[in-house]
Write a protein that holds these residues in place. Structure first.
Motif, PDB file in Angstrom:
ATOM      1  N   ALA A  20       0.852  -1.189   0.000  1.00 14.40           N
ATOM      2  CA  ALA A  20       0.000   0.000   0.000  1.00 14.40           C
ATOM      3  C   ALA A  20       0.892   1.246   0.000  1.00 14.40           C
ATOM      4  CB  ALA A  20      -0.908  -0.005   1.227  1.00 14.40           C
ATOM      5  N   GLY A  68      -4.360   0.943  -1.657  1.00 14.88           N
ATOM      6  CA  GLY A  68      -4.271  -0.010  -0.556  1.00 14.88           C
ATOM      7  C   GLY A  68      -4.828   0.460   0.764  1.00 14.88           C
ATOM      8  N   TYR A 152      -2.465  -5.017   2.345  1.00 13.70           N
ATOM      9  CA  TYR A 152      -2.602  -4.923   0.891  1.00 13.70           C
ATOM     10  C   TYR A 152      -1.290  -5.260   0.186  1.00 13.70           C
ATOM     11  CZ  TYR A 152      -3.604  -2.675  -3.609  1.00 13.70           C
ATOM     12  OH  TYR A 152      -3.784  -2.411  -4.938  1.00 13.70           O
TER      13      TYR A 152
END
Length: 169
Positions: A20, A68, A152
């Motif tokens: 992310a 993310g 993420y």
């Protein structure tokens, strides 16, 4: 002036999690008449600032989340009453998920092994994009395994232990 600094909610730092990124989030600065007076985009230094604004009360609202992360639902109200820069820390929560593996016998496509071996107890490594092991999971009695929550990003699942069996015959 307003200067906003973007941080990860969980870490409470400007470090992002997984793959992310906190860069690129967009915030509207809204005046007391509900007019958007500027849009700020978080840059590589994880801050954004605007030109000088007239004295007054302003609201800051995220309108586009960074990659993310979830969109920040909070609004930040500030009062500009001098020429000093107002520093505001804004936070985003990283998107997380789990990896689930279902193991089946390749011959009968079921949880029951067609031979002497067992599917239960097989171990798998979960590796991040840097090939670091971030979790190890074990196949349970229902022939599945679930990882811990992961931030993420892209992950690789790899057999970590191979069980060898002696064939007697």
């Amino acid at each position: 002036k307003i200067k906003i600094t973007k941080v990860d909610t969980e870490l409470n730092t400007t470090t992002s999690q997984g793959q992310a990124s906190l860069i690129g989030a967009k915030y509207n600065v809204i005046d007391s008449n509900n007019n958007i007076v500027s849009t700020l985009t978080i840059g590589s230094d994880l801050t954004a600032s605007n030109d000088y604004l007239p004295l007054g009360t302003y609201t800051i609202k995220e309108v586009s989340a960074p990659t993310g992360y979830y969109l920040d639902q909070n609004t930040y109200t500030i009062n500009i009453d001098s020429s000093e820069t107002i520093n505001v820390i804004v936070k985003d929560q990283v998107i997380k998920g789990k990896i689930k593996i279902n193991k089946v016998d390749s011959k009968n496509n079921s949880c029951q092994s067609s031979g002497m071996a067992t599917l239960i107890g097989a171990k798998y490594e979960i590796r991040d994009h840097n090939n670091n092991i971030v979790d190890t999971i074990t196949i349970r009695n229902d022939c599945s395994a679930i990882s811990k929550e992961l931030p993420y990003g892209k992950y690789t699942v790899k057999d970590s232990i191979v069980n060898l069996y002696k064939v007697v015959g």
